[in-house]
Enzyme design. Structure first.
Site, mmCIF file in Angstrom:
data_model
loop_
_atom_site.group_PDB
_atom_site.id
_atom_site.type_symbol
_atom_site.label_atom_id
_atom_site.label_comp_id
_atom_site.label_asym_id
_atom_site.label_seq_id
_atom_site.Cartn_x
_atom_site.Cartn_y
_atom_site.Cartn_z
ATOM 1 N N CYS A 2 0.834 -1.210 0.000
ATOM 2 C CA CYS A 2 0.000 0.000 0.000
ATOM 3 C C CYS A 2 0.862 1.250 0.000
ATOM 4 O O CYS A 2 2.014 1.232 0.450
ATOM 5 C CB CYS A 2 -0.865 0.035 1.251
ATOM 6 S SG CYS A 2 -1.877 -1.420 1.456
ATOM 7 N N ARG A 27 4.342 0.980 -6.372
ATOM 8 C CA ARG A 27 4.395 0.100 -5.206
ATOM 9 C C ARG A 27 3.455 -1.113 -5.369
ATOM 10 O O ARG A 27 3.566 -2.071 -4.624
ATOM 11 C CB ARG A 27 3.998 0.887 -3.941
ATOM 12 C CG ARG A 27 4.980 1.978 -3.609
ATOM 13 C CD ARG A 27 4.464 2.857 -2.487
ATOM 14 N NE ARG A 27 4.345 2.149 -1.230
ATOM 15 C CZ ARG A 27 5.337 1.946 -0.374
ATOM 16 N NH1 ARG A 27 6.532 2.406 -0.663
ATOM 17 N NH2 ARG A 27 5.133 1.305 0.750
ATOM 18 N N TRP A 74 -2.906 -2.518 -1.628
ATOM 19 C CA TRP A 74 -2.427 -3.808 -2.146
ATOM 20 C C TRP A 74 -3.013 -4.845 -1.194
ATOM 21 O O TRP A 74 -2.597 -4.939 -0.037
ATOM 22 C CB TRP A 74 -0.896 -3.802 -2.108
ATOM 23 C CG TRP A 74 -0.234 -4.982 -2.751
ATOM 24 C CD1 TRP A 74 0.036 -5.140 -4.082
ATOM 25 C CD2 TRP A 74 0.282 -6.142 -2.097
ATOM 26 N NE1 TRP A 74 0.673 -6.340 -4.288
ATOM 27 C CE2 TRP A 74 0.838 -6.977 -3.094
ATOM 28 C CE3 TRP A 74 0.323 -6.585 -0.777
ATOM 29 C CZ2 TRP A 74 1.432 -8.201 -2.816
ATOM 30 C CZ3 TRP A 74 0.903 -7.809 -0.488
ATOM 31 C CH2 TRP A 74 1.467 -8.595 -1.508
ATOM 32 N N ASN A 98 -0.703 1.587 5.759
ATOM 33 C CA ASN A 98 0.162 0.634 5.058
ATOM 34 C C ASN A 98 0.770 -0.269 6.117
ATOM 35 O O ASN A 98 1.365 0.218 7.075
ATOM 36 C CB ASN A 98 1.276 1.389 4.304
ATOM 37 C CG ASN A 98 2.352 0.449 3.779
ATOM 38 O OD1 ASN A 98 2.071 -0.695 3.450
ATOM 39 N ND2 ASN A 98 3.587 0.936 3.721
ATOM 40 N N GLY A 99 0.613 -1.582 5.949
ATOM 41 C CA GLY A 99 1.173 -2.512 6.933
ATOM 42 C C GLY A 99 0.143 -3.576 7.279
ATOM 43 O O GLY A 99 -0.830 -3.780 6.542
ATOM 44 N N GLU A 488 19.364 -14.156 -11.829
ATOM 45 C CA GLU A 488 18.776 -12.823 -11.995
ATOM 46 C C GLU A 488 17.997 -12.737 -13.311
ATOM 47 O O GLU A 488 16.901 -12.166 -13.359
ATOM 48 C CB GLU A 488 19.896 -11.768 -11.933
ATOM 49 C CG GLU A 488 19.483 -10.334 -12.206
ATOM 50 C CD GLU A 488 18.428 -9.778 -11.258
ATOM 51 O OE1 GLU A 488 18.071 -10.453 -10.272
ATOM 52 O OE2 GLU A 488 17.923 -8.679 -11.535
ATOM 53 N N LYS A 492 14.020 -11.898 -13.477
ATOM 54 C CA LYS A 492 13.494 -10.776 -14.265
ATOM 55 C C LYS A 492 12.399 -11.250 -15.206
ATOM 56 O O LYS A 492 11.344 -10.639 -15.322
ATOM 57 C CB LYS A 492 14.582 -10.141 -15.122
ATOM 58 C CG LYS A 492 15.553 -9.124 -14.614
ATOM 59 C CD LYS A 492 15.090 -7.855 -14.031
ATOM 60 C CE LYS A 492 14.577 -8.014 -12.625
ATOM 61 N NZ LYS A 492 15.461 -7.640 -11.561
ATOM 62 N N GLU A 495 9.081 -12.178 -13.347
ATOM 63 C CA GLU A 495 8.271 -11.108 -12.770
ATOM 64 C C GLU A 495 7.676 -10.180 -13.815
ATOM 65 O O GLU A 495 6.599 -9.636 -13.614
ATOM 66 C CB GLU A 495 9.031 -10.333 -11.685
ATOM 67 C CG GLU A 495 10.244 -9.583 -12.130
ATOM 68 C CD GLU A 495 10.884 -8.804 -10.982
ATOM 69 O OE1 GLU A 495 10.212 -8.513 -9.991
ATOM 70 O OE2 GLU A 495 12.069 -8.478 -11.114
ATOM 71 N N HIS A 511 22.087 -33.142 -13.328
ATOM 72 C CA HIS A 511 21.536 -33.692 -12.080
ATOM 73 C C HIS A 511 20.028 -33.479 -11.981
ATOM 74 O O HIS A 511 19.472 -33.535 -10.891
ATOM 75 C CB HIS A 511 22.264 -33.076 -10.884
ATOM 76 C CG HIS A 511 23.737 -33.344 -10.934
ATOM 77 N ND1 HIS A 511 24.287 -34.546 -10.550
ATOM 78 C CD2 HIS A 511 24.758 -32.590 -11.394
ATOM 79 C CE1 HIS A 511 25.595 -34.517 -10.741
ATOM 80 N NE2 HIS A 511 25.903 -33.329 -11.247
ATOM 81 N N LYS A 608 6.834 -2.901 -5.191
ATOM 82 C CA LYS A 608 8.219 -2.443 -5.338
ATOM 83 C C LYS A 608 9.009 -2.664 -4.061
ATOM 84 O O LYS A 608 10.133 -3.127 -4.080
ATOM 85 C CB LYS A 608 8.241 -0.963 -5.736
ATOM 86 C CG LYS A 608 9.643 -0.369 -5.887
ATOM 87 C CD LYS A 608 10.397 -1.022 -7.027
ATOM 88 C CE LYS A 608 11.810 -0.502 -7.174
ATOM 89 N NZ LYS A 608 12.612 -1.395 -8.033
#
Ligand code: M6R
Length: 613
Positions: A2, A27, A74, A98-99, A488, A492, A495, A511, A608
């Protein structure tokens, strides 16, 4: 996560709040809302969806008001919906949050038994109701607010306003980021700096457990105590104001269609800016970070904790620091770090790597290391963030605001900072001979222009992505220092384009993962001309033999005959090749997202900065 904003001053509040919310879009959110006080009293407008949807339900013309709060939600507790959107209100008191309120069930039952009827499924709604409940018992609004906060458990950044107190705004922080913007006869609060950069570059960073009271002419900061008590903070009048060097333009797209694209192309500059102060004398940097020669010589182990892309930067650093400074390095995902008995003591250096400086798990790991006596150093991109304030020392990356959810320029800036640390430690510990240090430093000086050359592969990468469009899965292989780059690249891609991807050490293929290879599966192989080149070549053959489509990232043009697609990057010192090999992988993820029609800057389900555990 949020985002919250608040404004009090002489401007028309709604456009300021809407603009602030727009700046916090990165965010991640699924609904949005504002509350403001005008001639008719308190009004709330909120809706599921985007800021544009909120615009549509605002009255026209906009009501004249000089105070208000706003929120992007969010979803955590309760689905994205109009009724779960913030602000939440009760008895004329509105709250944006937010939280996560961990004891909200218990509080909700208590309030329900007092007769409160909840209109949402959120944890947040308990807050205005608690305040109201305390007011019904004869407390003033301010007393009630402080008492309500002392009832809460969890993490929160709160913006609170009351229709009966139209000249004041309140901002409270405990565990979630919150900054106060200081203007001329106007004040702002927000979850992050870019929200109000166009109005001010002066910010106050609240500490956990603080409440800030904002009026048009003044602010005061108090430390909250138990049972609604509070004491003026030492810094209160004339609170410590930090001037930020970021400009509003830095948080704009600057002619690019996407923040991610702009940020990738900023990398030559951001890497240069991160290193410029220290490149001519890395050991001096250690002194300025408070790492005394005695500490450096006595270091037995280095611990790095971070999340996501920052964790991958830490993995690259392990190779460089161990090679140059001969100190063993443990790198751990921050969310795992505090859940085992860490063998850390005062002879260890702990490094947190975090773009935002607000990632909850990274902060928890840093606190744990500090508790165990380690010297804590944060590699951080945001001045004044929690990680930077709580660490014993900070090395700032100079990447400027990173708005795209996919971290790109922060990653290469982190690599730059970590290389400086590795070289400095190596020199101070007498492990890195002067000639080798000079070679590395000279190569780092050229890195911005090498990155520029690597970025020139953009059009070629876009064409390759066009040719593999429709693939639902991809493999990324790397060896040694480029294994983290494979991780990485895969992160990328996942997402941004929602395509399944795995990063693997190329030698581990046999393996298990080799079973995944079938005709046409795109396999990205990072194959720099280093001591592992021939081994990587064998892996390429193994993939080809099973029908995989090999896309090679290399500085060896000869590979054209071996691979289906070749992306060339400039040659680099083996310890520095990750800077260049990651660039085509960033571009590949970006173009995959664009060609798949995803929201590249704000991919689904992601935030974010992850400010909850
Ligand atoms: O702000 P931080 O560097 O602490 O963030 C860590 C991760 O959340 C972040 O790198 C995340 O993995 C990015 N979305 C990756 O692109």
């Amino acid at each position: 996560m949020c985002g919250i904003v608040g404004y009090i001053g002489n401007r028309s509040a709604i456009p300021v709040l809407m603009d602030g919310l727009k700046k916090l879009e990165y965010r991640g959110y699924d609904s949005a809302g504002v509350a403001y006080i005008n001639g008719n009293g308190l009004e709330i407008k909120k809706t599921k969806g985007r800021i544009e949807d909120l615009h549509k339900i605002l009255p026209f013309p906009l009501p004249e008001c000089k105070i208000g709060v706003g929120h992007t939600r969010w979803a955590t507790h309760g689905e994205p919906s109009d009724r779960n959107a913030h602000p939440h209100a009760c008895g004329g008191v509105v709250v944006v949050h937010n939280g996560i309120i961990e004891n909200y069930q218990q509080l909700r039952s208590r309030l329900t038994s007092e007769g409160h009827e909840f209109s949402s499924e959120t944890d947040t709604e308990v807050i205005p109701r608690l305040i109201s409940s305390h007011m019904e018992k004869g407390n003033t609004f301010e007393e009630s607010m402080k008492k309500a906060v002392s009832d809460l458990r969890g993490s929160y950044a709160l913006g609170i306003m009351s229709g009966n107190c139209p000249g004041k705004l309140f901002a409270i922080r405990n565990g979630s980021p919150l900054v106060i913007g200081v203007g001329q006869n106007e004040y702002f609060f927000a979850s992050d700096i870019p929200a109000f950069l166009q109005f001010t570059n002066k910010f106050i960073f609240l500490e956990d457990g603080q409440i800030c009271m904002l009026s048009r002419d003044d602010i005061t900061v108090e430390n909250l105590g138990p049972n609604g008590s509070s004491k003026k903070a030492r810094q209160s009048s004339g609170a410590k104001v930090v001037e930020i060097s970021w400009t509003p333009e830095m948080a704009e797209k600057d002619g690019f269609d996407y923040f991610m694209l702009k940020e990738m192309y900023e990398q030559p500059r951001t890497v240069r800016d991160t290193m410029s102060e220290w490149l001519d004398n890395p050991p001096k940097m250690l002194d300025s970070l408070g790492l005394t020669p005695k500490m450096v010589l006595g270091l037995r182990r280095l611990h790095i904790a971070a999340c996501g892309t920052s964790y991958h930067a830490g993995l690259v650093a392990k190779y460089i620091i161990e090679a140059l400074a001969h100190i063993p390095v443990d790198v751990e995902i921050a969310s795992e770090f505090r859940y085992r008995d860490q063998l850390i003591d005062k002879n260890n250096l702990f490094i947190s790597i975090t773009q935002s400086g607000e990632t909850a798990d990274t902060l928890a790991a840093q606190r744990e290391a500090s508790k165990k006596g380690a010297f804590t150093l944060s590699i951080c991109n945001v001045v004044g963030s929690t990680a930077s304030r709580e660490a014993d020392s900070v090395l700032y990356t100079r990447a400027g605001p990173e708005i795209g959810v996919a971290s790109t320029k922060a990653f290469t800036a982190q690599l730059a900072a970590l290389c400086l640390i590795a070289i400095a430690l190596g020199m101070k510990r007498g492990r890195l001979i002067a000639a080798e240090a000079e070679t590395l430093i000279n190569q780092l000086k050229k890195m911005p222009s090498l990155i520029e050359k690597a970025l020139a592969s953009g059009k070629h990468v876009k064409d390759i992505v066009g040719r593999i469009k429709g693939s639902r899965s991809m493999l990324y292989l790397g060896r040694g220092i480029n294994y983290p780059i494979a991780l990485e690249g895969a992160l990328k891609l996942k997402e941004i384009s929602y395509i399944h991807a795995e990063g693997y050490p190329a030698g581990e293929m046999k393996h298990g993962p080799i079973a995944l290879i079938e005709r046409g599966l795109p396999v990205v192989v990072i194959a720099p001309m280093d001591n592992l080149f021939e081994k990587t070549l064998s892996n390429i053959e193994e993939v080809k033999a099973r029908g995989g489509k090999v896309i090679v990232v290399t500085d060896e043009p000869g590979l054209r005959t071996k691979a289906d697609e070749v992306i060339e990057v400039p040659p680099a010192h083996p310890a520095l090749s990750p800077f260049l090999n990651v660039i085509p992988l960033q571009l590949m993820a970006f173009w995959s997202g664009v060609l798949n029609g995803t929201d590249v800057d704000k991919p689904r389900n992601l935030a974010k900065s992850v400010t909850v555990e």
